[in-house]
Design an enzyme around this catalytic site. Structure first.
Site, short mmCIF file in Angstrom:
data_model
loop_
_atom_site.label_atom_id
_atom_site.label_comp_id
_atom_site.label_asym_id
_atom_site.label_seq_id
_atom_site.Cartn_x
_atom_site.Cartn_y
_atom_site.Cartn_z
N CYS A 134 -10.16 6.49 6.07
CA CYS A 134 -9.20 7.22 5.19
C CYS A 134 -9.08 8.90 5.71
O CYS A 134 -8.28 9.66 6.16
CB CYS A 134 -8.79 6.96 3.92
SG CYS A 134 -10.24 7.39 3.13
N GLU A 191 -5.56 4.96 -4.08
CA GLU A 191 -6.30 5.81 -2.87
C GLU A 191 -5.68 5.46 -1.52
O GLU A 191 -6.23 4.40 -0.96
CB GLU A 191 -7.60 5.68 -2.78
CG GLU A 191 -8.31 6.06 -4.17
CD GLU A 191 -8.69 7.79 -3.79
OE1 GLU A 191 -8.51 7.74 -2.97
OE2 GLU A 191 -8.99 8.16 -5.11
N GLY A 226 -5.95 1.45 0.01
CA GLY A 226 -5.28 0.93 1.26
C GLY A 226 -4.23 1.69 1.56
O GLY A 226 -4.18 2.98 1.59
N SER A 227 -3.37 1.08 2.45
CA SER A 227 -2.04 1.75 3.09
C SER A 227 -1.25 2.49 2.03
O SER A 227 -1.03 1.71 0.86
CB SER A 227 -1.50 1.08 4.16
OG SER A 227 -0.96 -0.19 3.45
N GLU A 279 -0.29 8.00 10.75
CA GLU A 279 -1.71 8.02 10.52
C GLU A 279 -2.12 6.88 11.74
O GLU A 279 -1.63 5.68 11.46
CB GLU A 279 -2.11 7.27 9.11
CG GLU A 279 -3.50 6.97 9.11
CD GLU A 279 -4.02 6.34 7.86
OE1 GLU A 279 -3.33 5.43 7.29
OE2 GLU A 279 -5.00 6.64 7.15
N LYS A 286 -10.71 -7.94 -5.66
CA LYS A 286 -10.30 -8.81 -4.36
C LYS A 286 -10.37 -7.72 -2.94
O LYS A 286 -9.66 -6.79 -3.12
CB LYS A 286 -8.98 -9.06 -4.53
CG LYS A 286 -8.38 -10.13 -3.28
CD LYS A 286 -6.78 -10.06 -3.20
CE LYS A 286 -6.27 -8.97 -2.37
NZ LYS A 286 -6.66 -9.11 -0.89
P1 NAD Z 1 -3.60 -2.63 3.32
O1 NAD Z 1 -2.66 -1.85 2.37
O2 NAD Z 1 -3.10 -3.33 4.42
O3 NAD Z 1 -4.36 -3.64 2.22
C1 NAD Z 1 -5.25 -3.31 1.40
C2 NAD Z 1 -5.49 -4.27 0.52
O4 NAD Z 1 -4.15 -4.78 -0.36
C3 NAD Z 1 -5.95 -5.74 1.10
O5 NAD Z 1 -6.95 -6.11 0.08
C4 NAD Z 1 -4.77 -6.41 1.14
O6 NAD Z 1 -4.85 -7.97 0.91
C5 NAD Z 1 -4.07 -6.11 -0.29
N1 NAD Z 1 -2.38 -6.24 -0.37
C6 NAD Z 1 -1.63 -6.55 0.53
N2 NAD Z 1 -0.46 -6.46 0.29
C7 NAD Z 1 -0.38 -6.33 -0.92
C8 NAD Z 1 0.75 -6.47 -1.85
N3 NAD Z 1 1.77 -6.61 -1.90
N4 NAD Z 1 0.24 -6.18 -3.40
C9 NAD Z 1 -1.23 -5.94 -3.56
N5 NAD Z 1 -2.14 -5.98 -2.73
C10 NAD Z 1 -1.73 -6.11 -1.51
O7 NAD Z 1 -4.50 -1.53 3.73
P2 NAD Z 1 -5.64 -1.94 5.24
O8 NAD Z 1 -4.85 -1.86 6.31
O9 NAD Z 1 -6.61 -2.95 4.44
O10 NAD Z 1 -6.53 -0.49 5.03
C11 NAD Z 1 -6.30 0.75 5.77
C12 NAD Z 1 -5.57 1.64 5.00
O11 NAD Z 1 -6.29 2.19 3.78
C13 NAD Z 1 -5.43 3.03 5.85
O12 NAD Z 1 -4.06 3.53 5.65
C14 NAD Z 1 -6.29 3.97 5.12
O13 NAD Z 1 -6.01 5.19 5.36
C15 NAD Z 1 -6.24 3.47 3.63
N6 NAD Z 1 -7.64 3.92 3.01
C16 NAD Z 1 -7.62 4.87 2.06
C17 NAD Z 1 -8.60 5.21 1.37
C18 NAD Z 1 -8.65 6.27 0.51
O14 NAD Z 1 -9.74 6.58 -0.29
N7 NAD Z 1 -7.55 6.88 0.15
C19 NAD Z 1 -9.81 4.76 1.65
C20 NAD Z 1 -9.93 3.73 2.70
C21 NAD Z 1 -8.96 3.34 3.46
#
Ligand code: NAD
Length: 481
Positions: A287, A253, A231-232, A384, A180
Site C-alpha cells: 500500500c 486502511e 484493502g482497496s 494505484e 476474514k
Molecule cells: P480488496 O479491497 O479487493 O479486498 C480486501 C478484502 O475485502 C478481501 O478480504 C475481500 O474478500 C474483502 N471484500 C471484497 N468485497 C467486499 C465487500 N463488498 N465488503 C466487505 N469486504 C469485501 O483489496 P485487495 O485487492 O485484497 O488488496 C489490495 C488493496 O489493498 C490495494 O489497494 C492496497 O493499497 C490496499 N492496502 C492498503 C493497506 C493500508 O494499510 N492502507 C495495506 C495493504 C493493502
C-alpha cells in the site's frame, strides 16, 4: 535457507480449517488457492457460509464479556504468547506464505517476524483513564472501554502482518474478534488461527475463510461493533456503506499512490537503490510503496540511469528459490491489470527505461519496469498500479512538484529526498498524506500511527491512536457537592 521451489510442490493440500468458538471446523473445501509462481491450484479450503459467520459472531459476543473484564496486563501476556508462537512457527508459516502470496521466502520470514514484534510493541502501550476535572465540586474522567466484537477484513499482499496488527489492537483493548482473510491468500491466516486456538479462550478469536460475500455480511452484521478493513478504496467505500446500517465504527486502511519527490541536491546513485526497493519490494504490491517518482530536472537523467541499473540487475522468480529478489503478481486479475497499465503507458508515449517485458515462464511475472516522460494525466500516474511498474516524472520547480504530488484523491504517504534536511522536511510537511517521510519510505513502527488522508482511509492503526480506535471513550462525571 530456501527449500523446495514452489513449482515442485504438486500435492493438493486441504489440511485447513476455520476457527469458530474454539473449534477447528472443516467443511467442504470450496475455495481454490493458486500458487502465483506456477498459476496452478495447490490448496483448497472451506468457504465460510452465513451460518458459519453467525456462529462465529455469537461465540465472539458470548466471550466478549469475560475477555473485556480481564486486565491490560493479562491481555498483554496473551499477546506476548501470540508473538512467541509466531516466532516458533516462523519458517513453516513463511513457506506457506510464499506459496500462496509469491513473495521471496526471506521477505515472508520478515513478515512473520514483523507481525510478532509489532504485536509486542503495541501491547507495551498503556491506555490510561484521563482525569479532566478534579475539584471540590466535580470529578470528571474519560475512560476507554472495549467496543465489543471487532470484524477484521484483510487483503492479499501481506496477509499475516495485516491480520496480526488489527487483531492485536482489537484483542489487547478487550474486544473479541472475527477475522476474514482474502480468498486469494487464506492459508497462512488459517494456520495462524490454529496457533491462536491454543492461546485464547474459546470464541475470543474466530478465523473464517470467506469470499467477498462474507466481507459484506460482516460489514452488515448487527452483532459486530466495528470493522477494521484493509484493502482497496473501492471496497472500503462498500464496507462503509454496508456498515452504515448499524452505524458500526470503521477503520479503513486503503490504497495509496505515494509520491517520492527527489530534490536537486541528492546524489542520484546513492538514493536510487533505496527508492528502487521502496517502489518494487513485494513486486510493488505494498500500500505504501513508492508509486510515482518526481525528480528535479538537474538530476533527472542520472536518477533514471541509476534506477534502470537497479532494475536490470533485479532477479525475479519463484520466491522459494534462494536468489529470488522479486516474486510474481499475486493473482491473474492484478497481473492483467498491471499489463493493461503497461500497454496504456506505451500508448501515451512513455519511454521504457528498464523492464517492460513478461518473462517466458509460467506464473504471473512482470519484470520491474520504470517508465519516463509520461504525461501527468496518464493512467499510471493517476491510478494505484499495485505492481512492478513505476513512472519517473520530471520537475523544475518544487512548488510544482508538491502541487502534482497532491493532485490526487489518494493520501496515504509520501516522501522527500534531499541532502538539506531542513529544506526536505519543509517540503515533506506540505504533502497531503497520513505519513510524510524524509530520505526514507515505508518506515513504520508499533508506536507510530499509520493511516491515510483523503480517500486513502479513515482512522489510524498502531500506536495509542490505533488502540483507541478499538475503544469507546466513556465520560464518568461525578457531582461532589
Ligand atoms: P480488496 O479491497 O479487493 O479486498 C480486501 C478484502 O475485502 C478481501 O478480504 C475481500 O474478500 C474483502 N471484500 C471484497 N468485497 C467486499 C465487500 N463488498 N465488503 C466487505 N469486504 C469485501 O483489496 P485487495 O485487492 O485484497 O488488496 C489490495 C488493496 O489493498 C490495494 O489497494 C492496497 O493499497 C490496499 N492496502 C492498503 C493497506 C493500508 O494499510 N492502507 C495495506 C495493504 C493493502
Amino acid at each position: 535457507m530456501a527449500a523446495t521451489p514452489a513449482a515442485a510442490v504438486n500435492a493438493l493440500r486441504s489440511d485447513f480449517a476455520q476457527l469458530i468458538d474454539g473449534e477447528l471446523v472443516g467443511g467442504a473445501p470450496a475455495l481454490e488457492v493458486i500458487n502465483p509462481s506456477t498459476g496452478q491450484v495447490f490448496a483448497r479450503v472451506p468457504r465460510a457460509t452465513r451460518a458459519d459467520l453467525d456462529r462465529a459472531v455469537a461465540a465472539a459476543r458470548r466471550s466478549a464479556a469475560g475477555w473485556s473484564a480481564t486486565s491490560f496486563d493479562g491481555r498483554r501476556a496473551h499477546i506476548r504468547r501470540m508473538a512467541e508462537a509466531l516466532r516458533a512457527q516462523q519458517l513453516p508459516l513463511a513457506e506457506l506464505l510464499t506459496h500462496e502470496q509469491g513473495k521471496p521466502l526471506a521477505q515472508a520470514r520478515d513478515e512473520i517476524a514483523r507481525a510478532a514484534s509489532q504485536a509486542e510493541g503495541m501491547a507495551a502501550i498503556d491506555i490510561r483513564t484521563e482525569v479532566l476535572v478534579d475539584d471540590a465540586q466535580r470529578h470528571i474522567e474519560l475512560r476507554y472501554v472495549p467496543l465489543g466484537v471487532v470484524g477484521i477484513i484483510t487483503p492479499w499482499n501481506a496477509p499475516i502482518n495485516l491480520a496480526a496488527g488489527p487483531l492485536t489492537m482489537a484483542l489487547y483493548t478487550g474486544n473479541s474478534a472475527v477475522l476474514k482473510p482474502s480468498p486469494y491468500t487464506p492459508l497462512t491466516t488459517l494456520k495462524f488461527g490454529e496457533l491462536l486456538r491454543e492461546l485464547f479462550p474459546p470464541g475470543v478469536v474466530n478465523i473464517l475463510a470467506g469470499g467477498d460475500d462474507c466481507g459484506q455480511w460482516m460489514s452488515e452484521h448487527p452483532g459486530i461493533d466495528k470493522i477494521s478493513f484493509t484493502g482497496s478504496i473501492a471496497t472500503g467505500k462498500k464496507v462503509m456503506a454496508s456498515a452504515a446500517g448499524t452505524l458500526k465504527r470503521v477503520t479503513l486502511e486503503l490504497g495509496g499512490n505515494d509520491a517520492a519527490i527527489v530534490l536537486d541536491d541528492v546524489d542520484p546513485k546513492a538514493v536510487a537503490p533505496k527508492l528502487f526497493f521502496a517502489a518494487f519490494v513485494n513486486s510493488g504490491q505494498v500500500c505504501m510503496a513508492v508509486k510515482r517518482i518526481y525528480a528535479h530536472e538537474r538530476i533527472y537523467d542520472a536518477l533514471c540511469e541509476a534506477l534502470a541499473a537497479e532494475a536490470s540487475s533485479a532477479r525475479i522468480g519463484d520466491g522459494m528459490l534462494a536468489d529470488t529478489q522479486f516474486g510474481p503478481l499475486q493473482n491473474r486479475m492484478q497481473y492483467e491489470r498491471v499489463l493493461g497499465l503497461l500497454e496504456d503507458s506505451k500508448r501515451r508515449g512513455g519511454r521504457i527505461l528498464a523492464g517492460g517485458g513478461v518473462p517466458s515462464q509460467p506464473g504471473y511475472f512482470i519484470a520491474p519496469t520504470l517508465i519516463a516522460d509520461l504525461p501527468d494525466d496518464s493512467r499510471l500516474v493517476q491510478e494505484e498500479q499495485f505492481g512492478p511498474l513505476v513512472p519517473v516524472l520530471k520537475f523544475r520547480d518544487v512548488d510544482d512538484a508538491v502541487r502534482r504530488a497532491n493532485d490526487t484523491r489518494y493520501g496515504l504517504a509520501g516522501s522527500v529526498w534531499g541532502t538539506d534536511l531542513a529544506r526536505a522536511t519543509t517540503v515533506a510537511a506540505r504533502l497531503e498524506v497520513g505519513t510524510a517521510w524524509v530520505n526514507q519510505h515505508r518506515a513504520t513502527a508499533a508506536n507510530v500511527p499509520f493511516g491515510g488522508a483523503k480517500e486513502s482511509g479513515i482512522g489510524r492503526n498502531y500506536a495509542e491512536l490505533g488502540l483507541k480506535g478499538n475503544m469507546e471513550p466513556r465520560v464518568i462525571s461525578v457531582l461532589r457537592a
